[in-house]
Design a protein around this motif. Sequence first.
Motif, PDB file in Angstrom:
ATOM      1  N   LEU A  80      -8.001 -17.629  19.847  1.00  0.00           N
ATOM      2  CA  LEU A  80      -7.312 -16.472  20.443  1.00  0.00           C
ATOM      3  C   LEU A  80      -5.995 -16.190  19.709  1.00  0.00           C
ATOM      4  CD1 LEU A  80      -7.831 -17.079  24.292  1.00  0.00           C
ATOM      5  CD2 LEU A  80      -8.830 -15.271  22.867  1.00  0.00           C
ATOM      6  N   LEU A  81      -5.277 -17.273  19.359  1.00  0.00           N
ATOM      7  CA  LEU A  81      -3.999 -17.086  18.644  1.00  0.00           C
ATOM      8  C   LEU A  81      -4.222 -16.428  17.282  1.00  0.00           C
ATOM      9  CD1 LEU A  81      -1.765 -20.276  19.149  1.00  0.00           C
ATOM     10  CD2 LEU A  81      -1.360 -17.955  19.949  1.00  0.00           C
ATOM     11  N   ILE A  82      -5.275 -16.871  16.595  1.00  0.00           N
ATOM     12  CA  ILE A  82      -5.547 -16.275  15.270  1.00  0.00           C
ATOM     13  C   ILE A  82      -5.898 -14.792  15.448  1.00  0.00           C
ATOM     14  CG2 ILE A  82      -6.990 -16.394  13.191  1.00  0.00           C
ATOM     15  CD1 ILE A  82      -7.445 -19.390  13.877  1.00  0.00           C
ATOM     16  N   ASN A  83      -6.687 -14.494  16.479  1.00  0.00           N
ATOM     17  CA  ASN A  83      -7.016 -13.083  16.740  1.00  0.00           C
ATOM     18  C   ASN A  83      -5.774 -12.281  17.095  1.00  0.00           C
ATOM     19  OD1 ASN A  83      -9.735 -12.385  16.298  1.00  0.00           O
ATOM     20  ND2 ASN A  83     -10.349 -13.697  18.003  1.00  0.00           N
ATOM     21  N   LYS A  84      -4.855 -12.924  17.821  1.00  0.00           N
ATOM     22  CA  LYS A  84      -3.621 -12.210  18.187  1.00  0.00           C
ATOM     23  C   LYS A  84      -2.812 -11.905  16.918  1.00  0.00           C
ATOM     24  CE  LYS A  84      -0.002 -11.959  21.470  1.00  0.00           C
ATOM     25  NZ  LYS A  84       0.937 -12.693  22.283  1.00  0.00           N
ATOM     26  N   LEU A  85      -2.775 -12.883  16.017  1.00  0.00           N
ATOM     27  CA  LEU A  85      -2.068 -12.652  14.751  1.00  0.00           C
ATOM     28  C   LEU A  85      -2.699 -11.461  14.015  1.00  0.00           C
ATOM     29  CD1 LEU A  85      -0.030 -13.502  12.558  1.00  0.00           C
ATOM     30  CD2 LEU A  85      -1.780 -15.055  11.659  1.00  0.00           C
ATOM     31  N   ALA A  86      -4.040 -11.435  14.006  1.00  0.00           N
ATOM     32  CA  ALA A  86      -4.731 -10.309  13.337  1.00  0.00           C
ATOM     33  C   ALA A  86      -4.334  -8.987  13.993  1.00  0.00           C
ATOM     34  CB  ALA A  86      -6.243 -10.518  13.402  1.00  0.00           C
ATOM     35  N   ASP A  87      -4.259  -8.965  15.324  1.00  0.00           N
ATOM     36  CA  ASP A  87      -3.878  -7.721  16.025  1.00  0.00           C
ATOM     37  C   ASP A  87      -2.467  -7.288  15.633  1.00  0.00           C
ATOM     38  OD1 ASP A  87      -6.314  -7.781  17.267  1.00  0.00           O
ATOM     39  OD2 ASP A  87      -5.558  -8.581  19.172  1.00  0.00           O
ATOM     40  N   ARG A 123     -10.277 -12.549  11.526  1.00  0.00           N
ATOM     41  CA  ARG A 123     -11.069 -12.433  12.767  1.00  0.00           C
ATOM     42  C   ARG A 123     -12.376 -13.216  12.660  1.00  0.00           C
ATOM     43  NH1 ARG A 123      -8.868  -6.418  13.194  1.00  0.00           N
ATOM     44  NH2 ARG A 123      -7.245  -6.833  14.709  1.00  0.00           N
ATOM     45  N   TYR A 124     -12.965 -13.187  11.487  1.00  0.00           N
ATOM     46  CA  TYR A 124     -14.200 -13.964  11.298  1.00  0.00           C
ATOM     47  C   TYR A 124     -13.907 -15.459  11.506  1.00  0.00           C
ATOM     48  CZ  TYR A 124     -17.924 -16.419   8.873  1.00  0.00           C
ATOM     49  OH  TYR A 124     -18.926 -17.296   8.566  1.00  0.00           O
ATOM     50  N   GLN A 125     -12.831 -15.923  10.886  1.00  0.00           N
ATOM     51  CA  GLN A 125     -12.534 -17.352  10.967  1.00  0.00           C
ATOM     52  C   GLN A 125     -12.053 -17.745  12.362  1.00  0.00           C
ATOM     53  OE1 GLN A 125     -10.048 -17.465   7.560  1.00  0.00           O
ATOM     54  NE2 GLN A 125     -11.797 -17.271   6.205  1.00  0.00           N
ATOM     55  N   ALA A 126     -11.370 -16.827  13.063  1.00  0.00           N
ATOM     56  CA  ALA A 126     -10.965 -17.102  14.450  1.00  0.00           C
ATOM     57  C   ALA A 126     -12.197 -17.441  15.281  1.00  0.00           C
ATOM     58  CB  ALA A 126     -10.246 -15.886  15.036  1.00  0.00           C
ATOM     59  N   GLY A 127     -13.291 -16.755  14.988  1.00  0.00           N
ATOM     60  CA  GLY A 127     -14.526 -17.001  15.734  1.00  0.00           C
ATOM     61  C   GLY A 127     -15.085 -18.399  15.522  1.00  0.00           C
ATOM     62  N   LEU A 167      -5.210 -12.734   0.623  1.00  0.00           N
ATOM     63  CA  LEU A 167      -5.239 -14.170   0.345  1.00  0.00           C
ATOM     64  C   LEU A 167      -4.440 -14.966   1.374  1.00  0.00           C
ATOM     65  CD1 LEU A 167      -5.261 -13.678  -3.451  1.00  0.00           C
ATOM     66  CD2 LEU A 167      -6.986 -14.923  -2.161  1.00  0.00           C
ATOM     67  N   THR A 168      -3.342 -14.396   1.865  1.00  0.00           N
ATOM     68  CA  THR A 168      -2.608 -15.064   2.948  1.00  0.00           C
ATOM     69  C   THR A 168      -3.540 -15.231   4.149  1.00  0.00           C
ATOM     70  OG1 THR A 168      -0.508 -14.097   2.241  1.00  0.00           O
ATOM     71  CG2 THR A 168      -0.617 -14.850   4.513  1.00  0.00           C
ATOM     72  N   CYS A 169      -4.271 -14.166   4.480  1.00  0.00           N
ATOM     73  CA  CYS A 169      -5.137 -14.202   5.667  1.00  0.00           C
ATOM     74  C   CYS A 169      -6.316 -15.154   5.489  1.00  0.00           C
ATOM     75  CB  CYS A 169      -5.651 -12.804   5.995  1.00  0.00           C
ATOM     76  SG  CYS A 169      -4.374 -11.713   6.630  1.00  0.00           S
ATOM     77  N   ILE A 170      -6.949 -15.150   4.322  1.00  0.00           N
ATOM     78  CA  ILE A 170      -8.089 -16.063   4.096  1.00  0.00           C
ATOM     79  C   ILE A 170      -7.638 -17.497   4.336  1.00  0.00           C
ATOM     80  CG2 ILE A 170      -9.354 -17.239   2.278  1.00  0.00           C
ATOM     81  CD1 ILE A 170     -10.393 -14.939   1.205  1.00  0.00           C
ATOM     82  N   LYS A 171      -6.495 -17.850   3.716  1.00  0.00           N
ATOM     83  CA  LYS A 171      -6.086 -19.254   3.759  1.00  0.00           C
ATOM     84  C   LYS A 171      -5.570 -19.621   5.151  1.00  0.00           C
ATOM     85  CE  LYS A 171      -5.462 -19.462  -1.216  1.00  0.00           C
ATOM     86  NZ  LYS A 171      -6.794 -19.935  -1.579  1.00  0.00           N
ATOM     87  N   VAL A 202       5.645 -16.096  14.925  1.00  0.00           N
ATOM     88  CA  VAL A 202       6.476 -16.385  16.106  1.00  0.00           C
ATOM     89  C   VAL A 202       6.025 -15.497  17.265  1.00  0.00           C
ATOM     90  CG1 VAL A 202       8.819 -16.379  17.038  1.00  0.00           C
ATOM     91  CG2 VAL A 202       8.440 -16.999  14.637  1.00  0.00           C
ATOM     92  N   GLU A 203       5.851 -14.216  16.982  1.00  0.00           N
ATOM     93  CA  GLU A 203       5.481 -13.282  18.047  1.00  0.00           C
ATOM     94  C   GLU A 203       4.112 -13.631  18.653  1.00  0.00           C
ATOM     95  OE1 GLU A 203       5.841  -9.160  16.859  1.00  0.00           O
ATOM     96  OE2 GLU A 203       4.955  -8.466  18.756  1.00  0.00           O
ATOM     97  N   ALA A 204       3.187 -14.089  17.820  1.00  0.00           N
ATOM     98  CA  ALA A 204       1.852 -14.443  18.334  1.00  0.00           C
ATOM     99  C   ALA A 204       1.914 -15.670  19.242  1.00  0.00           C
ATOM    100  CB  ALA A 204       0.899 -14.704  17.165  1.00  0.00           C
ATOM    101  N   GLY A 205       2.908 -16.542  19.022  1.00  0.00           N
ATOM    102  CA  GLY A 205       3.060 -17.715  19.889  1.00  0.00           C
ATOM    103  C   GLY A 205       2.548 -19.014  19.296  1.00  0.00           C
ATOM    104  N   PHE A 206       2.462 -19.106  17.983  1.00  0.00           N
ATOM    105  CA  PHE A 206       2.072 -20.385  17.364  1.00  0.00           C
ATOM    106  C   PHE A 206       3.192 -21.400  17.571  1.00  0.00           C
ATOM    107  CE2 PHE A 206      -0.769 -17.552  15.112  1.00  0.00           C
ATOM    108  CZ  PHE A 206      -1.917 -18.319  14.956  1.00  0.00           C
ATOM    109  N   PRO A 207       2.873 -22.660  17.840  1.00  0.00           N
ATOM    110  CA  PRO A 207       3.922 -23.674  17.971  1.00  0.00           C
ATOM    111  C   PRO A 207       4.689 -23.830  16.649  1.00  0.00           C
ATOM    112  CG  PRO A 207       1.806 -24.526  18.747  1.00  0.00           C
ATOM    113  CD  PRO A 207       1.521 -23.211  18.073  1.00  0.00           C
ATOM    114  N   PRO A 208       5.961 -24.236  16.709  1.00  0.00           N
ATOM    115  CA  PRO A 208       6.754 -24.416  15.479  1.00  0.00           C
ATOM    116  C   PRO A 208       6.080 -25.387  14.511  1.00  0.00           C
ATOM    117  CG  PRO A 208       8.141 -24.630  17.435  1.00  0.00           C
ATOM    118  CD  PRO A 208       6.723 -24.534  17.927  1.00  0.00           C
ATOM    119  N   GLY A 209       6.186 -25.087  13.224  1.00  0.00           N
ATOM    120  CA  GLY A 209       5.674 -25.999  12.201  1.00  0.00           C
ATOM    121  C   GLY A 209       4.226 -25.779  11.842  1.00  0.00           C
ATOM    122  N   VAL A 210       3.497 -24.993  12.629  1.00  0.00           N
ATOM    123  CA  VAL A 210       2.070 -24.797  12.329  1.00  0.00           C
ATOM    124  C   VAL A 210       1.904 -23.968  11.051  1.00  0.00           C
ATOM    125  CG1 VAL A 210      -0.078 -23.731  13.158  1.00  0.00           C
ATOM    126  CG2 VAL A 210       1.325 -25.097  14.715  1.00  0.00           C
TER     127      VAL A 210
END
Length: 494
Positions: A80-87, A123-127, A167-171, A202-210
């Motif tokens: 869900l977090l990865i999808n939120k980042l994509a949004d 989005r593919y990888q979030a799945g 490339l940022t998104c793939i990795k 930060v806005e998506a809510g990933f914990p620090p350092g991830v």
Amino acid sequence: MTAANMATPEIKHTQLFINNEFVNSLSGKIFPVLNPSTAERICDVQEGSKADIDVAVEAAKNAVKLGSPWRRMDASKRGLLINKLADLIERDGSHIRAIEAIEAGMVQGISGFDLSVGLSNLRYQAGWADKIHGKTIPIDGDYFCYTRREPVGVVGAILPWNFPMFLTCIKLGAALACGNTVVIKPSEETPLATLYIGSLIVEAGFPPGVVNIVSGYGKTAGAAIAEHMDVDLVSFTGSIEVGKLVQQAAGRTNLKRVCLELGGKSPTIVFADADIDYAVEVGHRSVFSHSGQLCVAGSRLFVQDEIYEEFVKKAVRRAKQGKVGSPEQEGVERGPQINQAQVDKIIRLIESGKKEGAILNCGGARVANNKGYFIESTVFSDVTDDMQIAKEEIFGPVQQIMRFKTIEEVIERANKTHYGLASAVFTKDLDKALTIANSMKAGTVWVNIHGMPMAQAPQGGYKMSGIGRECGEEIIQEYTEVKTVIIKIPEKNS
Ligand code: NAD
């Protein structure tokens, strides 16, 4: 979005992004980022070096340790977090594309492509996040055996400049879906779009350092990632020369995994029965899009004898049509090269083509009276396999058209290279298409199309074009470790 409203974006993020904060480099050093359309400075960016990489890796290591919030997070929540980042990236897409227009010289079509394939990969990888399964294995004896796929740990992602967002998104997508943490080093040429993603993390809510992003040069910050004892995987996209250095560094230090996506000199084969106009158009785009700065560029174009002259005539006419200019101009088909060094390399290779006897049909020089890094659309015909322009990756708007007679001959010649990234064939004959598809020593074969990576399909190189695969299900193998668990079953239960 039109070219006109792509006007100069406000650049807010020029600091390193570590532990969910934007910070200055420890040395206090900065470096300039130039606009390739004007050769002028856009802004200065913090220059990370080994000391900053150490801090970023420490943050990533803490964030992935057992018991950390990231490690304990449900896999579905990671997805869900990865999808939120994509949004969020999609929400800010116009701004990101405007940044890419000035830092990478991307025209509308290319920045739109870069963003959309980046998003589809995320989005593919979030799945995948909650679909990464182990197996139960019927081993001999009274045992219960199963496997788990666990994160490798800290991923160091080193990026080239040609497609920063994609490339940022793939990795990011692959590393995060598999539960890893990441230190990204964008190219020193194009750090701005990637640094902007820090604010969305930060806005998506990933914990620090991830996710950590350290801008800096390859020989310092890049090498520090490759050599770091606490980096568990380096996912590198770039040139073969640097790919070798990354692999050597891994071997010298902690034998970290390496996933290498490197350069190419990809063959495109056009048989006499193909739709010529269509093959000319696709062949053109495969070399001139993004000014030839494509790893999969169809830069060795083999055309069958019977249609050779007609094909060359049409290819030259097409090359002369495309308008070259900076991204904010309307109707521009392609922009500049990334920097002066690339211009120098391309001009050197064009000169070698002329000297070695290839026919220069159009172009061949830097665009006159322009401070930006623009090169004319260049088409060579009568190119032979031994010429430098047929052997070296040019990474510029230069097409090489070669002649062939038989399918056996073209298969041998197309494979006679140290590269093996991609290839394409144009024919209406299914037997020929399948023969070529089965014979090419390349990670991807396109039939009657030339394209770019799709999120769902693996992509990578044979031979010196790379190690490992990105995209598709295969990417999970690269970013996870397999653990085998064997449990003795009490005899009375067996
Ligand atoms: P490059 O190899 O010069 O640089 C790539 C990255 O490596 C940059 O971030 C750079 O700072 C870093 N780097 C440089 N020296 C380093 C070192 N000693 N240790 C660690 N990192 C170091 O490549 P580039 O010019 O940015 O990109 C163009 C190349 O990338 C082309 O060869 C192209 O084919 C390839 N590429 C491949 C793919 C693919 O998917 N196969 C995709 C895009 C680009």
